[in-house]
Design an enzyme around this catalytic site. Sequence first.
Site, short mmCIF file in Angstrom:
data_model
loop_
_atom_site.label_atom_id
_atom_site.label_comp_id
_atom_site.label_asym_id
_atom_site.label_seq_id
_atom_site.Cartn_x
_atom_site.Cartn_y
_atom_site.Cartn_z
CG ASP A 7 12.29 22.62 -38.98
OD1 ASP A 7 11.30 22.98 -38.08
OD2 ASP A 7 12.61 23.48 -39.78
C1 BGC Z 1 9.51 25.35 -39.42
C2 BGC Z 1 10.33 26.03 -38.34
C3 BGC Z 1 9.41 26.24 -37.20
C4 BGC Z 1 8.79 24.88 -36.77
C5 BGC Z 1 7.98 25.06 -35.56
C6 BGC Z 1 9.01 24.27 -38.98
O1 BGC Z 1 7.91 23.55 -39.84
O2 BGC Z 1 10.49 25.11 -40.54
O3 BGC Z 1 10.70 27.18 -38.89
O4 BGC Z 1 10.04 26.83 -36.10
O5 BGC Z 1 8.12 24.32 -37.90
O6 BGC Z 1 6.67 25.72 -35.69
#
Ligand code: BGC
Length: 858
Positions: A354
């Site tokens: 993530d």
């Molecule tokens: C989120 C993810 C997301 C990523 C990219 C993170 O803060 O938890 O679900 O895909 O950001 O935007």
Amino acid sequence: MTRTSLSFVLLLASYVAASNSSATISTASASDSSTPVMSSTSSMGSTSSMSSANMSTSGVTTSVSTTSSMTSYLATETGPLTLPISQYSFTPFPTPTLAPEPPVFPATDPFYPPPVSADPLIIPDFAPAWAAAYTKATAMISNFTIQQKVNITTGVGWANGLCVGNTPPVGNFPGLCLQDSPLGIRDTDLVTSFPAGITTASTWNRALMRARGLAMGQENRMKGVNIALGPMMNMGRIAQGGRNWEGFGADPFLTGESAYETILGLQAGGVQATAKHYINNEQEWKRTQASSNVDDRTQHEIYAHPFMRSVMAGVSSVMCSYNLVNDTYACNNNKTLNDIMKREFGFQGFIQSDWAATMNTLSAVAGLDMTMPGDVTFSSGTSYFGQNLTDFVMNGTISTQRLDDMATRIIAAWYFLHQDEGYPNVTVSSFNFYNPLNQEVNAQSDHYLIVREIGAAGTVLLKNEGALPLYKPKSLVLVGSDAAPPVSGPNEYSDQGGDPSGILAVGWGSGTNNFTYLISPYEAIQARARVDQTSVFWDFDDWNLAKAGNSVIGMEAAIVFVNSDSGEGYITVDGNSGDRQNLTAWHEGDQLILAVAAQNNNTIVVTNSVGPLILEPWVDHPNVTAIVWANLGGNEAGNAIADILYGAWNPSGKLPYTIAKSPMDYPAQLISGGTPADILSINYTEGLLIDYRWFDAQNITPRYEFGFGLSYTTFEYSDLAITTISPADYAQTDLIQNWENGGASPIAEGSTTALWLHMPAYKVTFNVKNTGAVYGGEIPQLYIHHPPSAGEPPSVLKGFTNVEVSPGQTTSVSITLSRYDLSIWDVVRQGWAKPGGTITFSVGASSRDFRLSGTVPA
Ligand code: BGC
């Protein structure tokens, strides 16, 4: 302000840390004491500076921060565990070797998934397609240098590319665009906003889940997105969970089937899917500083199950989550990444972090294959991979074999989806809405039809005392802002992160996209009023209760619209830092309903909610004649609600979670508090008793149980039978025999996704008759009851299907059960085993409305 210029302002706010005066901005500075000193990597671009924008709206506090802060020397009972630095070798797991066997286990290409079936009669075998992709990937990297291979694994850094995540081109490999969200393409234009995951799950309809996935896959491909960052399949462990609406509810089986169909659809459309967030990311508060402490059995049976189904769907990528799992960060967790995902599930694709969830360079050894967006913290210009990974490989701390495995997995996933065969160029520009690129490709097609259908099919009718469907009412009044178009257009806030002034059709955070357009109930009902020649009134003011009450006097029906919002933790709205502070309707919706019900004896309540609400203040009010649970409908939300109200769609949706009478009735609550230095402990002490399983075990009566939903017609169940399906010769009969004799599945690569465990073993058949006056759809559900010695919850969902039946007609239904469906995870033997004793089952219309019961043959 025009929509475009407003959107630009919003977009500007989207990627800067935006705040009003009371907001906090914190940047992640992830490091821990055991991590070697980081040096800047050459692959990083320039550091972009943070700026801020005012996000305060109508007295509601909206603050935005980047990922929560991480400090060194974190305090916890045990401290976060990290891998010690030592010599590791790593052998990539071989692809499964079981020969594909039609008709049950055919060799499958992601472009040609098996047709939708209510039963997993066909188990697609993606191993040959993976093997072919691996051959090509291995050839491609054979001449790459260590640094080139490292570049494949390292994102270019936050905001240094067109997409929210980007990898650089290397040799003939063009690099990758990774883009949110699970319900449509984020941060661009001319795309569809599909109903949220929770709405999709509420359909309990595999064909619609697949259709939505396919349409999203096609849109992603058209816009040149290589990797879609969805579906999201964390469980609704706590009703307050801020991102629950992105996922598929509070039951592993329903979530697993929703994930499976969504992924088959997405990948058939051409885009790589991402199963996220792996694993135990069930609340937003302190998501980067909380350890979800979960026992092994619960992990396998509840939280890992949807990810296992994702692997069975051939998912190309898995995203590890921000939190710790049993005191080890999820992206640094050898147990969950290497052992469960890659070994037990036999996952062939790659694991990405993530955003800024990578904790150190040695995460590569724990199973992490790609770091996103590449930098240690957003725009830090440093990376745990990049030069550090190169150094670690050069000095032998991490084996070359492991680096090869990382790069091979990433390139293989690209070949697996045939993205080497003329994939469209990227036409999204995430960080500059005004870039004409965003309007270069219109990807919407006729997908609004799917949005509307899922919106209706995912709406649950909870109460109906003859009020619905509406039939040419002479007068109607719509009360509440949730009936209205948002005052400043469909995209009032960046990432939808604010208190909506109109209908709530999505939550907030990275799981959203910009609405190209948004139909409110007001617009849909007005259009219908013209046809019916109905006199329509409205009052969108939520706060003037006297006015609302007066407005409904003498009306044939009063429809009150209320909502409840939540989202991702980097945005705080009205004191809700992602997770919901309470389970009551926003804007004091309970008072609005009571004010209307006091003056009109045909009060219909429509909710747009991210999750359960406590309905007790008004649910039994004699003047509340109907409750329509409309979830989050996407850009056709109003049309879908009108379709239900007027009976264009006979309600067939069922609740994907329990609606309790009191918040304290739920098995687990939001864990809050903690200082900036703490790591919170989130102990999953309820174990297997998530959602309805807890209510059943504790004998707590819910208001509306999991699986509940009414129709405008009625159904009768009859003629239950169960037969054993004899295994074909090729189906690893020795393992089947072992299982029948009480043995556990072996400890081996791909052991949990093996054919013998998942092929149909029993066939349950019964009839469903439409005993009412109108055509309608029903969702028959099958629940297993294990013998008490198994230590399982009283009832566990293990099958469902959807049938459509004409009045007076009967249809025959079949649901299959596999050996996996009947198994429990044996912690001692580390395998799936059949519990001793008699297994019974029930078939019915909800988790508490059993109509037929039987016994699984011994
Ligand atoms: C989120 C993810 C997301 C990523 C990219 C993170 O803060 O938890 O679900 O895909 O950001 O935007």
